[in-house]
Design an enzyme around this catalytic site. Structure first.
Site, PDB file in Angstrom:
ATOM      1  N   GLU A   1       9.007  -4.292  10.648  1.00 50.30           N
ATOM      2  CA  GLU A   1       9.445  -3.011  10.092  1.00 50.30           C
ATOM      3  C   GLU A   1      10.020  -2.108  11.170  1.00 50.30           C
ATOM      4  OE1 GLU A   1       6.722  -1.101   7.398  1.00 50.30           O
ATOM      5  OE2 GLU A   1       7.965   0.706   7.259  1.00 50.30           O
TER       6      GLU A   1
ATOM      7  N   GLU B   1      -1.661  -5.417   8.646  1.00 51.88           N
ATOM      8  CA  GLU B   1      -0.859  -4.828   9.726  1.00 51.88           C
ATOM      9  C   GLU B   1      -1.526  -5.081  11.070  1.00 51.88           C
ATOM     10  OE1 GLU B   1      -0.129  -0.663   8.955  1.00 51.88           O
ATOM     11  OE2 GLU B   1       0.807  -1.071   7.015  1.00 51.88           O
TER      12      GLU B   1
ATOM     13  N   ASP C   1       0.846  -1.200   0.000  1.00 52.83           N
ATOM     14  CA  ASP C   1       0.000   0.000   0.000  1.00 52.83           C
ATOM     15  C   ASP C   1       0.882   1.251   0.000  1.00 52.83           C
ATOM     16  OD1 ASP C   1       0.859  -0.195   2.603  1.00 52.83           O
ATOM     17  OD2 ASP C   1      -1.115   0.008   3.521  1.00 52.83           O
ATOM     18  N   SER C   2       2.218   1.045  -0.007  1.00 55.80           N
ATOM     19  CA  SER C   2       3.140   2.158  -0.279  1.00 55.80           C
ATOM     20  C   SER C   2       2.883   2.718  -1.676  1.00 55.80           C
ATOM     21  CB  SER C   2       4.595   1.705  -0.131  1.00 55.80           C
ATOM     22  OG  SER C   2       4.821   0.499  -0.835  1.00 55.80           O
TER      23      SER C   2
ATOM     24  N   ASP D   1      -1.091  -6.056  -0.223  1.00 56.78           N
ATOM     25  CA  ASP D   1      -1.466  -5.384   1.023  1.00 56.78           C
ATOM     26  C   ASP D   1      -2.962  -5.139   1.065  1.00 56.78           C
ATOM     27  OD1 ASP D   1       0.433  -4.878   2.980  1.00 56.78           O
ATOM     28  OD2 ASP D   1       1.282  -3.159   1.911  1.00 56.78           O
TER      29      ASP D   1
ATOM     30  N   LYS E   1      -1.519  -9.297   2.888  1.00 61.19           N
ATOM     31  CA  LYS E   1      -0.763  -8.885   4.077  1.00 61.19           C
ATOM     32  C   LYS E   1      -1.617  -7.898   4.874  1.00 61.19           C
ATOM     33  CE  LYS E   1       3.042  -6.025   3.891  1.00 61.19           C
ATOM     34  NZ  LYS E   1       2.591  -4.830   4.637  1.00 61.19           N
TER      35      LYS E   1
HETATM   36  O1  KIV Z   1       3.573  -1.118   1.679  1.00 62.88           O
HETATM   37  C1  KIV Z   1       4.743  -1.507   1.731  1.00 62.88           C
HETATM   38  O2  KIV Z   1       5.565  -1.233   0.854  1.00 62.88           O
HETATM   39  C2  KIV Z   1       5.139  -2.320   2.867  1.00 62.88           C
HETATM   40  C3  KIV Z   1       6.593  -2.627   3.026  1.00 62.88           C
HETATM   41  C4  KIV Z   1       7.323  -1.450   3.497  1.00 62.88           C
HETATM   42  C5  KIV Z   1       6.812  -3.810   3.898  1.00 62.88           C
HETATM   43  O3  KIV Z   1       4.324  -2.693   3.662  1.00 62.88           O
END
Ligand code: KIV
Length: 270
Positions: free
Chosen positions: A188, A121, A50-51, A89, A119
């Site tokens: 992280e 959090e 989600d980056s 994510d 994934k």
């Molecule tokens: O969204 C992302 O890129 C991440 C990584 C930094 C692990 O969750």
């Protein structure tokens, strides 16, 4: 060695890699063209992070990205990938506090994008969601330490779990995620010693970002490690290329050539 095999990477292969001590490489990707290069180079796991909210859309945080956006990026990546495991994510608001919503969102991700795993959090507070997503046969990766979707709770992107109480909570959360069925856990921005302890304690692989060398694998944001993003230089980031400079030079040269009439040449014309 496991990763040298041509076959597709699965969660079982990642587990085998942990057992044999072979490190796992993971990078983010969000589009077809770069995912094709990253997969072709042989990375084990591609994270559609989600980056994307930051590096693709230019938002300050990962909070605004939607489930539809994540599915779009994941589909672009899946179209490119032959070998890597594609983990997607789950965005903010698609799973927190509601395990039925989490299951629905995870099913949409897998069905509409073709990704292989999701994934999420958080620690004990997301265990119900992890368990319910697993009832549909969808593998789940956990994410502890700095969890960017909670930026407004913590207020900073600084190193997490430096205090003993936070460190022991993180260790408990990691065990809870493993017991709930997570196939792997991202750690992280936490102290390297703590990441080592978590990695020794868990049977499933840990993937570190800013968590030292003793995790079972490492992940970086592709645009950061390629030097496309310029304004983000945390100590854990190693830049493997300076594509920002290369693109700037190429575009400047192109503009010059167009302005001077030297592009296209006779040979480049029909
Ligand atoms: O969204 C992302 O890129 C991440 C990584 C930094 C692990 O969750």
């Amino acid at each position: 060695m496991v990763s040298s095999r041509a076959k597709k990477v699965t969660t079982h292969i990642l587990q085998e890699m942990k057992r044999s001590g072979e490190k796992i490489s993971m990078l983010t990707a969000y589009d077809y063209s770069l995912a094709r290069l990253v997969d072709g180079a042989g990375v084990d796991v591609i994270l559609v992070g989600d980056s994307a909210s930051n590096v693709m859309a230019g938002n300050d945080t990962t909070v605004p990205i939607t489930l539809d956006h994540m599915i779009y990026h994941a589909k672009c990546v899946v179209n490119a990938v032959d070998r890597a495991l594609v983990v997607v994510d789950m965005p903010f608001g698609s799973y927190q506090g509601d395990s039925k919503l989490a299951l629905k969102s995870a099913i949409r991700i897998l069905k509409e994008s073709g990704g292989h795993a999701v994934k999420i959090e958080g620690g004990k507070e997301v265990v119900d969601s992890v368990k319910r997503i697993l009832t549909a046969g969808i593998p789940v990766m956990g994410h502890l330490g700095l969890t960017p979707q909670s930026i407004y709770k913590f207020g900073t992107y600084s190193v997490r779990a430096e205090e003993d109480t936070e460190a022991s909570k993180l260790l408990d959360d990691a065990v809870a995620l493993q017991e709930a069925g997570c196939f792997s856990v991202v750690l992280e921005k936490i102290p390297a010693d703590l990441a080592r302890k978590v990695s020794e304690k868990l049977d499933v692989p840990t993937i570190g970002i800013g968590a030292g060398p003793d995790c079972d694998g490492q992940v970086l944001v592709l645009h950061d490690m390629l030097g496309i993003t310029k304004d983000f230089s945390p100590r854990f980031l190693r830049r493997y290329a300076d594509l920002g400079e290369s693109v700037d030079g190429a575009v400047r040269q192109y503009i010059d050539d167009v302005r001077q009439g030297s592009f296209p040449s006779k040979e480049e014309s029909y």
